[in-house]
Scaffold this active site. Structure first.
Site, PDB file in Angstrom:
ATOM      1  N   SER A 328       0.830  -1.205   0.000  1.00 34.09           N
ATOM      2  CA  SER A 328       0.000   0.000   0.000  1.00 34.09           C
ATOM      3  C   SER A 328       0.865   1.255   0.000  1.00 34.09           C
ATOM      4  O   SER A 328       0.604   2.217  -0.734  1.00 34.09           O
ATOM      5  CB  SER A 328      -0.894   0.022   1.242  1.00 34.09           C
ATOM      6  OG  SER A 328      -1.804  -1.030   1.188  1.00 34.09           O
ATOM      7  N   ARG A 428     -13.267  -7.037 -11.081  1.00 43.18           N
ATOM      8  CA  ARG A 428     -13.557  -6.443  -9.763  1.00 43.18           C
ATOM      9  C   ARG A 428     -14.392  -5.159  -9.890  1.00 43.18           C
ATOM     10  O   ARG A 428     -14.313  -4.453 -10.888  1.00 43.18           O
ATOM     11  CB  ARG A 428     -12.246  -6.227  -9.010  1.00 43.18           C
ATOM     12  CG  ARG A 428     -11.594  -7.578  -8.714  1.00 43.18           C
ATOM     13  CD  ARG A 428     -10.288  -7.442  -7.992  1.00 43.18           C
ATOM     14  NE  ARG A 428     -10.463  -6.866  -6.674  1.00 43.18           N
ATOM     15  CZ  ARG A 428      -9.444  -6.521  -5.892  1.00 43.18           C
ATOM     16  NH1 ARG A 428      -8.200  -6.712  -6.314  1.00 43.18           N
ATOM     17  NH2 ARG A 428      -9.653  -6.001  -4.712  1.00 43.18           N
ATOM     18  N   ASP A 621      -6.693  -8.006   4.664  1.00 44.56           N
ATOM     19  CA  ASP A 621      -5.892  -8.822   3.745  1.00 44.56           C
ATOM     20  C   ASP A 621      -5.319 -10.061   4.418  1.00 44.56           C
ATOM     21  O   ASP A 621      -4.691 -10.896   3.775  1.00 44.56           O
ATOM     22  CB  ASP A 621      -4.737  -7.990   3.180  1.00 44.56           C
ATOM     23  CG  ASP A 621      -5.242  -6.906   2.236  1.00 44.56           C
ATOM     24  OD1 ASP A 621      -6.363  -7.057   1.707  1.00 44.56           O
ATOM     25  OD2 ASP A 621      -4.519  -5.915   2.036  1.00 44.56           O
ATOM     26  N   LYS A 648     -12.177  -9.476  -3.388  1.00 45.99           N
ATOM     27  CA  LYS A 648     -10.725  -9.269  -3.460  1.00 45.99           C
ATOM     28  C   LYS A 648     -10.201  -9.960  -4.724  1.00 45.99           C
ATOM     29  O   LYS A 648     -10.962 -10.223  -5.647  1.00 45.99           O
ATOM     30  CB  LYS A 648     -10.059  -9.804  -2.189  1.00 45.99           C
ATOM     31  CG  LYS A 648     -10.467  -9.042  -0.937  1.00 45.99           C
ATOM     32  CD  LYS A 648      -9.929  -7.620  -0.975  1.00 45.99           C
ATOM     33  CE  LYS A 648     -10.330  -6.823   0.238  1.00 45.99           C
ATOM     34  NZ  LYS A 648     -10.057  -5.400   0.094  1.00 45.99           N
ATOM     35  N   ARG A 702      -2.560 -14.356  -2.061  1.00 44.86           N
ATOM     36  CA  ARG A 702      -2.656 -14.623  -0.620  1.00 44.86           C
ATOM     37  C   ARG A 702      -3.242 -16.008  -0.330  1.00 44.86           C
ATOM     38  O   ARG A 702      -2.925 -16.618   0.684  1.00 44.86           O
ATOM     39  CB  ARG A 702      -3.471 -13.529   0.066  1.00 44.86           C
ATOM     40  CG  ARG A 702      -2.819 -12.149  -0.090  1.00 44.86           C
ATOM     41  CD  ARG A 702      -3.266 -11.154   0.950  1.00 44.86           C
ATOM     42  NE  ARG A 702      -2.961  -9.795   0.519  1.00 44.86           N
ATOM     43  CZ  ARG A 702      -1.756  -9.224   0.595  1.00 44.86           C
ATOM     44  NH1 ARG A 702      -0.729  -9.891   1.081  1.00 44.86           N
ATOM     45  NH2 ARG A 702      -1.570  -7.986   0.173  1.00 44.86           N
TER      46      ARG A 702
HETATM   47  C1  S3P Z   1      -5.645  -1.288   0.235  1.00 48.43           C
HETATM   48  C2  S3P Z   1      -6.900  -1.340   0.791  1.00 48.43           C
HETATM   49  C3  S3P Z   1      -7.651  -2.592   1.003  1.00 48.43           C
HETATM   50  C4  S3P Z   1      -6.753  -3.810   0.873  1.00 48.43           C
HETATM   51  C5  S3P Z   1      -5.822  -3.723  -0.307  1.00 48.43           C
HETATM   52  C6  S3P Z   1      -4.931  -2.513  -0.171  1.00 48.43           C
HETATM   53  C7  S3P Z   1      -4.984   0.023   0.052  1.00 48.43           C
HETATM   54  O1  S3P Z   1      -8.662  -2.679   0.023  1.00 48.43           O
HETATM   55  O2  S3P Z   1      -7.528  -4.979   0.782  1.00 48.43           O
HETATM   56  O3  S3P Z   1      -5.015  -4.869  -0.386  1.00 48.43           O
HETATM   57  O4  S3P Z   1      -3.785   0.031  -0.196  1.00 48.43           O
HETATM   58  O5  S3P Z   1      -5.674   1.035   0.190  1.00 48.43           O
HETATM   59  P1  S3P Z   1     -10.125  -2.034   0.262  1.00 48.43           P
HETATM   60  O6  S3P Z   1      -9.956  -0.588   0.416  1.00 48.43           O
HETATM   61  O7  S3P Z   1     -10.929  -2.376  -0.961  1.00 48.43           O
HETATM   62  O8  S3P Z   1     -10.630  -2.709   1.485  1.00 48.43           O
END
Ligand code: S3P
Length: 750
Positions: A328, A428, A621, A648, A702
């Site tokens: 992230s 998605r 995650d 996801k 994952r």
């Molecule tokens: C993320 C937010 C999450 C997470 C993803 C990374 C991010 O998704 O599952 O792997 O970097 O902002 P969501 O915002 O859809 O929950």
């Protein structure tokens, strides 16, 4: 391995023009086992005699007429400008034969056919094998010349399907890969990929040759000159014909090239190092990307690969490791670094396929980015309004984060963009960001059902909104805050539960104030970002696989270094501790606005729990790995309020439930969660908690890593299919897993 090509079902094949191309076709057909007659006609009787001596053709001569009637398929392999004369000789003798050609330009040849026949006969299928060599003549014929090479066919709407199928079969027999496009597109593509480079090579060598009379420079010319000019040794007559026949497309390509050279000339004149670096860097990476495509190692190419893990039962979990950088934060470091004024230095950048795709996308929008070299990236920011239109769609791989955050910041640009991703990402939901962005004034088109690709229209005036998010999503929140940078007024987002706040922290670190009060975060549009160094901590989501590995394996003792422990990400720590894990945080510290610690974890028996719903967004995650912990606990673990897991990289509830069932772990699936019946017992004697088996990761990184860890307590091997995507978030997973004691074998299966 490619299958053996099978021979075409033609009665007889006539090749008109027996040079390298025609001769190699004959050689490849013989090698494919073709038993019909191959005859050839060439104005040079010696070439025909040589073809017969070499066993490539059965008969032939210098006249065309005698051979037409006995053939069912005719291949015209004469130079482009000789084509019309040959067609005139052929026209009165043609019966039901299929005719094709190998000419390097297609519109001019089609025009010649139309001049001779009055129209393009449906049994004409024009084509162009993209293969060759500097050598000439039938003596250089090579049966493998077309193997794994592309052949472009340019059928029209009224082309006879049977004729097209037979020409396809001809080239398939030679081992070629077939593509179809219009003659116009063929000529545009070839003008850029083949004709322009030849023109430049001819011109450079000629220019230097003139000077050489005075300066004697060829004596000092080294590898760069040789590499760049190899193709200047090609057949001059053939190339004169090609440039004459494809004049307009070549001139178009030359105009683009001249504009590019003029830009570089200006940068050199003005000593504009950043502009030079931007061009060289983009070119250098584009060249490497092209190489990886050729070598079939790029992520896009890898999508077609099936990597299988075979993980032996048992193993240890001991040692001290550092997992790669946070995904992230890595995405955001490139985005904000690119939009900042000044140079941003990043350390610890995740060199996974997804964050690399983000990096490449910004290069395509004119940002000079150096690296990554061992996690170091230098971004020469262009400011909030400095991005330039990319030449084509931006590809963001497997990453929902990239697509959703990009959508926000691209909605505020002056130019149009298209965002696309891999097969998984293209399924998605994007309505969750497209809808509120439209409320802000953005113009966004999605494919059916709000899916990617996204087309984002530039030049829109955005205005701030107050948005109540229907789901707890850091991606939606971040998308809107990034769009808010470009919006008039204030953009406010309310989240139903706390989600990761890396965007807010990093914006503040870049001197762009983001306020927070309770469940709302907001910012004012129209400010600027100031470059700031970024130290990316190790990704707690990647660390999770090893936390769970240690938590379930008796005798384990593992130290994970420099892990990000942002309070919005530590659900996994809270949940594991609640299950009884022996987990401690050591030397908590802060780097670049993000809290970090070393995590020590040792084996302790786990018990099933009801996962508190407030922990769900904080561990979103981590559930695939946590489900494996639950399978190794005593008692039932219950998860609810986690419907987001269904959208996801795969439907993670179902994917994990299916795999756990294969291993013999009882579970019950709910729309928003799962119950998992843990297999541990109070006395903890059995080494194995479940059986082995073959599970499908459904291309979800994952899921693949979670089942690899599960093998530590299985009675038999666990085989996991479709693991190539592990490279999107955790490059080097297999090596680290082996280092701590898992027995994991990685194979490529066809
Ligand atoms: C993320 C937010 C999450 C997470 C993803 C990374 C991010 O998704 O599952 O792997 O970097 O902002 P969501 O915002 O859809 O929950």
């Amino acid at each position: 391995m490619s299958a053996m090509p099978c021979a075409p079902a033609e009665r007889g094949i006539l090749i008109v023009g027996l040079g390298l191309i025609g001769g190699s076709l004959a050689a490849a057909l013989k090698a494919s086992g073709y038993r019909g007659r191959i005859v050839a006609c060439d104005c040079d009787a010696d070439e025909v005699a040589r073809g017969i001596d070499m066993g490539l053709i059965d008969d032939g001569g210098t006249q065309l007429a005698p051979w037409v009637a006995e053939s069912s398929l005719i291949v015209l392999a004469v130079p482009v400008l000789a084509m019309e004369d040959v067609l005139r000789t052929l026209a009165p003798r043609l019966d039901a034969q299929v005719v094709t050609d190998v000419g390097s330009t297609k519109s001019a040849i089609e025009a010649a056919v139309v001049r001779v026949f009055g129209h393009l006969p449906p049994r004409f299928v024009l084509g162009h094998p993209i293969a060759g060599s500097e050598k000439n003549g039938v003596a250089a014929a090579d049966a493998s010349l077309y193997r794994q090479h592309k052949v472009i066919l340019t059928p029209r709407e009224d082309t006879d399907p049977d004729a097209l199928a037979r020409v396809r079969a001809l080239w398939a027999a030679c081992g070629a890969q077939l593509l179809e496009m219009t003659p116009e597109r063929h000529d545009q593509v070839l003008a850029r990929t083949s004709h322009l480079p030849h023109l430049l090579a001819f011109s450079l060598v000629d220019t230097l040759a003139r000077q050489d009379e005075r300066l004697d420079i060829f004596r000092y010319a080294a590898g760069g000159f040789r590499d760049f000019t190899r193709i200047a040794g090609s057949d001059p007559v053939m190339w004169r014909d090609i440039f004459s026949a494809n004049r307009d497309a070549v001139l178009g390509a030359l105009d683009e090239f001249e504009a590019g050279v003029a830009r570089l000339r200006r940068a050199v004149t003005e000593g504009d190092g950043d502009a030079m670096l931007a061009v060289f860097d983009r070119a250098s990476h584009a060249r490497q990307y092209f190489d990886t495509l050729l070598n079939q190692t790029s992520y896009q190419a890898m999508e077609q690969r099936n990597i299988r893990y075979r993980v032996s039962p048992g193993g240890a979990v001991r040692g001290q490791i550092r997992v790669p950088g946070d995904k992230s934060i890595s995405h955001r470091s490139i985005m904000l670094g690119a939009l900042a004024d000044g140079v941003t230095e990043v350390h610890g950048f995740l060199e996974g396929e997804d964050s690399l795709a983000t990096l490449q996308a910004f290069r395509e929008m004119g940002v000079a980015i150096e690296g990554p070299h061992h996690g170091r990236v230098t971004i020469h920011g262009v400011g909030l309004h400095g991005l330039t239109a990319p030449a084509g769609p931006l590809y963001v791989g497997n990453s929902g984060t990239a697509m959703r955050l990009f959508a926000g910041l691209l909605a505020g640009q002056a130019f149009d963009t298209e965002l696309t991703g891999d097969v998984s990402l293209n399924k998605r939901p994007m309505g969750r960001i497209a809808d509120p962005l439209r409320e802000m004034g953005a113009v966004i088109e999605t494919a059916e059902g709000g899916r990617p690709p996204l087309t984002i229209r530039g030049g829109q005036a955005l205005s701030g909104i107050r948005y109540d998010m229907p789901m707890a999503s850091a991606q939606v929140k971040s998308c809107l805050l990034l769009a808010g940078l470009y919006a008039e007024g204030e953009t406010r987002v309310r989240e139903p539960a706390p989600t990761r706040d890396h965007t807010e922290r990093m914006l503040n670190g870049f001197g762009y104030p983001v306020q927070r009060d309770g469940d709302e975060a907001w910012l004012q549009g129209g400010g600027r970002l100031a470059a700031s160094p970024i130290d990316v901590p190790s990704d707690i989501s990647s660390a999770t696989f090893f936390l769970v590995a240690a938590a379930i394996t008796p005798g384990s003792d593992l130290l994970l270094e420099h892990v990000g422990i942002n309070p919005t990400r530590i659900g996994v720590i809270n949940i594991l501790q609640a299950m009884g894990a022996d987990l401690t945080l050591q030397e908590p510290r802060e780097v670049g606005g993000e809290p970090v610690a070393d995590i020590r974890i040792r084996y302790a028996p786990l018990k099933g729990i009801d996962i508190p719903t407030d922990q769900v967004p904080l561990a979103i995650d981590e559930f695939p790995a946590l489900f494996v912990a639950a399978a190794n606990a005593e008692g039932v673990t219950r998860l609810r309020g986690a419907e987001e897991l269904r959208v996801k990289e795969s439907d993670r509830i179902q994917a994990m439930a299916d795999g756990l069932t294969t291993l013999g772990v009882d579970n019950t699936v709910y729309p928003d969660g799962i119950d998992i019946v843990g297999r541990a017992s109070a006395d903890e004697t059995p080494a194995a908690h479940y059986r082995g088996g073959q599970v499908d990761s459904l291309g979800d990184h994952r899921i693949a890593m979670a089942f690899a860890v599960a093998a530590l307590r299985a009675s038999d091997e666990i085989v996991i299919d479709d693991c190539a995507n592990v490279a999107t978030s955790f490059p080097g997973f297999v090596d680290l897993a082996r280092r701590v004691g898992l027995v994991l074998d990685e194979q490529e299966v066809s």
